[in-house]
Structures are given as structure tokens and as C-alpha cells.
Write an enzyme that holds these catalytic residues in place. Structure first.
Site: not given
Length: 509
Positions: A106, A108, A141, A191, A267-268, A277
Site C-alpha cells: 500500500g 506507505g 512515511g 507527483r 507493486d511498482n 516509483d
């Protein structure tokens, strides 16, 4: 839910958002299974590090957006405030990391602010580094100035190169301490992308058996980001094939500029085929097909030469996640045959895309059967000499029918092998029936950059910024936005200095 009224950390009130910003919160409307709404954790006494004026213009914002009275953009993009209409949230996803299932991940250290309408459609804005979320997995974070500068510059460098990527609007920073390998200071990157949906979003709902939510997410993505798939016999298969083609061309783009991502986890991987990322990335200096840019990648899983196959591996993981959406009453669909057929498209789409780019890089206008061998032998020659990837192609553009450029010869040890290949190359050029060296040089220089974000260039900007001087980040941004032009400062396009060989990037980068 964050109130539509703008609340400032110091108790003040902003006059309003940018006039052009009609904020949308379509992802927020999916429901709590997809995200957690929470406020950003701001930074005290933030300062501007850099801004992309070109991206701001694409958003429809005026040139003075960052200092316009009443906007207080510095506070908003540092996590200290929100504009009316924003709904800050962190999304949940899962994924495979270095080939192993990692479970729930997720956002983060990322917070979605919402979408702003532009002439090119809705664009999501996201803060990276604005504090911990439920998905931070014991992390803080935060993002540090070092990695934020690298992401900001490379995002905009890719835009200059014409390679699909998330974009970076701005970096803000403060003296807030952040512990990594050493004590560093905090920064926030803003971003921008049409969507930040990843392969891992679909994997999450498939692996947790939330099949209704999986279908909801797929329908959402198709409706908002791939509406042409609605007319297909099976929109989900059409969606996968679309992602397959986009990923194949992205892998070809990376290979053609000598770029290594470093963390090609599922996840990227972007569902829109965007470079996503920027962590331990790198543009190669001396060409090495086995180059590993991530110091943390001990097995070399994401080495340069392996990236195309990893792209396909990740697509297989996505296809597996989409299997619950197939028609259980149809034997072929239930067993995933249409999904496998969509994956097979990669095996032809990637090599075709790569050869298209390589022919352009060599200045070839036609296709011939032995082009693949010509390209492969050129790369083998470069690899044997560890010739600089960017400069080998750039200097090749100066070749004429009568002369081998001295600067090109300087990159190679085996001069006889180079001369032999160059004669083959001249013969190939002659076979096209075109002998205009100037025209070919112009075309080659339009696709072979003079400047890429080499590690030592980024490091120079980082060191200056850590000392409080952001001017090098701003200067380098302008150079990277025009990568095919010869830079005013020759060192921007020069071979890396000896000290650059000791630079390493890892997952903390």
C-alpha cells in the site's frame, strides 16, 4: 473525510484552490476497501527546492502559481494544508517483491490529493513523503531530500526523453530530521499522473479473495482509463492486452536509453505503462548487459538485460490476479486461455518495439532481415569495450561515408573490430539508397540523447541542495528537459568522472 473547507496547520484559511482546479475524487468514491482517508503530516518551515514550470503549464496553472497570493501552494504541497475539494487518502495494494509474494503493501508514504482537470484529461496529484499511513509497515512515511531530488529530476527527464512516466510538479523540503543509513532531512515530492493504479492493486483483491472488489476496480479502470475496452467481447482480457502492449513498449524505451529501474516489483508496475516509483534507478555509463543498479538487489534479478523478461513475469502475475473475473461457465475462460493469449502478445510486441527504436538510433529508415544481427553485434562490441552507452550512440551519429569519428574510436579498445562493424554499418546505410550524412546525423541526434541523468549529475545536485543551494537542481532540470540538445555546459554530456564509479544506490535511495 477531510472537510471541503481548507484548514491550515497554523489556524489560517486559504482563499481557495487554483481557479482551473475542479477537483475530482473518483478513486475515493470506490469505498473504504480500496483506501484509507487520512490527513498529511506536514513539515515545519518548508521551502521550495524546485518546480516544473512546464508541468504546471500543462495543468493549466499560471506561471506564478507557486507564489500567487491566497494559494499558499508551498503549504499545500508540503502537507500542511489542503485546497477545498481535496480528499487525501492512501490506497491499499499488495504485490510480489523480488519474485516472492509480499502480501499487503500500500501507499506507505504517498497520499492521493485528488484529480485536477486539464486539457489532457484528469490528472491525479499525489504527495510522496507526507507522513505515515496504515500501510507504512513500521516506516515513518517520509522521503528524504536525496531521493526526492533523484525522483523529481528523473521524472521530468523521462518527459524530456518522451518516455511514459509519472511526472513531478515540485519538491519542498524542511529541516525535519529523517533517519535512513544516516540522519537526513525530509522532503515531499508532488507527483502527477492520469492514474497511479498498479498491478499490485489487482493482486491485492485477488489474493484476499475480494472478487467483488476486484471486479469493481477493473470496471473502474476500464471506464476511466481504457474505455475502448468496453466494446471488446471480454473487456477484462482487452484491458490486459492493452497493459501488455504498453508494458512491452515501456521496456523497449528503457532498453533503448540504457535505463535500469532497480525495483521492478509488481507493486511498482503501472497499469498505464508508465515508469513508476523512482528509487534505486540508474542510467548506465559503461555498457554492461548484466548491470545491476540497485545495491540491494543481491541476486541481480533486475539487471538491465533481465528487465524485458521481468516485465513479462509481472504481467503473468497480473493475469493470474484477473483470473477470477473470467466466466466460470466457459472452460477456456475459466482456465485462463484468453488471458494467456493476451500475454503472448508481449513476445512479438516487445522485440518489434525494441527494433523500431534501435533502427531509429542507428538512423535506419527501412527494415532489412539482418538488422537484428547488426544491432546485436553493435551492442556486443559496446559491451566488450564497456563503451559508454549514451555516448556510443550519440557519437555514432557523426560517422560519414569517408571518416570514422575520432571521439567514437576513443570509446573502443578493439579498433579492428570497430572498423569491421562500421564497414557493415556503412554498407547497410548504402543499401537504403540514401547517402545524406547530415540528414542521418540530424535524425540520430533527435533520438539519441546528449544528456541523461547520470548518477554523478544527480549527486552534484544533491550535495549542493544538502548544503542549502538548490540552484543546481533547477539548472539540471532545464538541461534534462532538452536532452537531445548539446548542453551549454560540456560536462553535462561528458563521460563520468572517476569518482562516480564509487556511487551506489539502494532501496533507501
Amino acid at each position: 473525510m477531510i472537510s471541503a473547507d481548507l484548514t491550515h496547520a497554523s489556524g489560517g484559511h486559504l482563499d481557495g484552490p487554483p481557479p482551473a482546479a475542479a477537483w475530482l475524487n473518483r478513486y475515493a468514491a470506490l469505498g473504504s476497501a480500496f483506501h484509507t482517508e487520512l490527513p498529511a503530516q506536514g513539515m515545519a518551515k518548508p521551502v521550495w527546492v524546485a518546480r516544473s514550470d512546464g508541468l504546471a503549464a500543462e495543468l493549466g496553472w499560471p506561471a506564478d502559481w507557486w507564489q500567487r497570493e491566497g494559494w499558499q501552494a508551498l503549504d499545500v504541497l508540503s502537507g500542511n494544508a489542503v485546497w477545498p475539494g481535496m480528499c487525501t487518502l492512501a490506497t491499499v495494494y499488495s504485490g510480489h517483491q523480488f519474485g516472492s509474494w509480499a502480501g499487503q503493501l500500500g501507499d506507505g508514504r504517498a497520499l492521493l490529493l485528488g484529480e485536477v482537470q486539464t486539457q489532457a484529461g484528469a490528472m491525479e496529484l499525489q504527495l510522496k513523503g507526507a507522513g505515515a499511513t496504515p500501510y507504512s509497515r513500521m516506516g515513518d512515511g517520509r522521503a528524504v531530500l536525496r531521493s526526492s531530488i533523484r525522483e523529481f529530476l528523473c521524472s521530468e527527464a523521462f518527459a524530456g526523453l518522451g518516455i511514459p512516466s509519472t511526472r513531478a510538479l515540485a519538491i519542498t523540503a524542511s529541516a525535519l530530521p529523517v533517519r535512513r543509513e544516516t540522519l537526513e532531512t525530509a522532503a515531499v515530492v508532488t507527483r502527477v499522473a492520469p492514474s497511479f493504479i498498479r498491478f499490485g492493486h489487482f493482486e491485492h483483491f485477488a489474493h484476499t479473495n475480494q472478487h467483488a472488489e476486484l471486479r469493481q476496480l477493473a470496471d473502474f479502470f476500464i471506464r476511466h482509463h481504457a474505455p475502448e475496452c468496453l466494446a471488446a467481447a471480454n473487456p477484462y482480457v482487452a484491458m490486459l492486452e492493452r497493459v501488455v502492449r504498453q508494458t512491452a513498449t515501456l521496456m523497449a524505451d528503457w532498453q533503448a536509453v540504457g535505463f535500469c529501474h532497480g525495483v521492478m516489483n509488481t507493486d511498482n508496475m503501472s497499469m498505464l505503462g508508465l515508469t513508476l516509483d523512482y528509487g534505486p534507478f540508474g542510467f548506465m555509463d559503461g555498457f554492461d548487459p548484466g548491470h545491476v543498479c540497485n545495491h540491494s538487489d543481491h541476486q541481480g534479478r533486475y539487471a538491465y538485460a533481465r528487465q524485458p523478461n521481468i516485465g513479462l513475469w509481472n504481467l503473468h502475475a497480473l493475469a493470474q490476479a484477473l483470473l477470477p473475473l473470467m466466466n466460470a461457465d466457459d472452460d477456456a475462460e475459466r482456465e485462463g486461455a484468453p488471458l494467456l493469449a493476451a500475454l503472448d502478445v508481449y513476445k512479438t510486441a516487445f522485440p518489434a518495439a525494441l527494433m523500431q527504436r534501435m533502427r531509429a538510433k542507428l538512423g535506419l529508415l527501412t527494415e532489412q532481415a539482418d538488422d537484428r544481427a547488426l544491432v546485436d553485434d553493435w551492442l556486443k562490441l559496446m559491451a566488450a569495450a564497456r563503451a559508454d552507452f549514451t555516448q556510443s550512440f550519440r557519437r555514432l551519429s557523426s560517422l560519414t561515408q569517408a571518416e570514422d569519428p575520432a571521439k567514437l574510436r576513443d570509446l573502443f579498445i578493439d579498433q579492428a573490430a570497430l572498423a569491421q562493424w562500421l564497414q557493415r554499418y556503412r554498407d547497410r546505410l548504402s543499401a537504403e539508397g540514401r547517402n545524406d550524412d547530415q540528414d542521418r546525423a540530424r535524425r540520430m541526434r533527435a533520438v539519441n540523447p546528449a544528456v541523461v541523468l547520470r548518477n554523478h549529475l544527480a549527486e552534484g545536485a544533491i550535495r549542493a541542495a544538502q548544503a542549502g543551494d538548490f540552484s543546481e537542481t533547477e539548472r539540471l532540470l532545464k538541461v534534462l528537459q532538452r536532452p537531445y540538445d548539446e548542453p551549454e555546459r560540456a560536462s553535462d554530456a561528458a563521460l563520468p568522472p572517476d569518482w562516480a564509479q564509487t556511487l551506489e544506490v539502494s532501496c533507501s535511495s
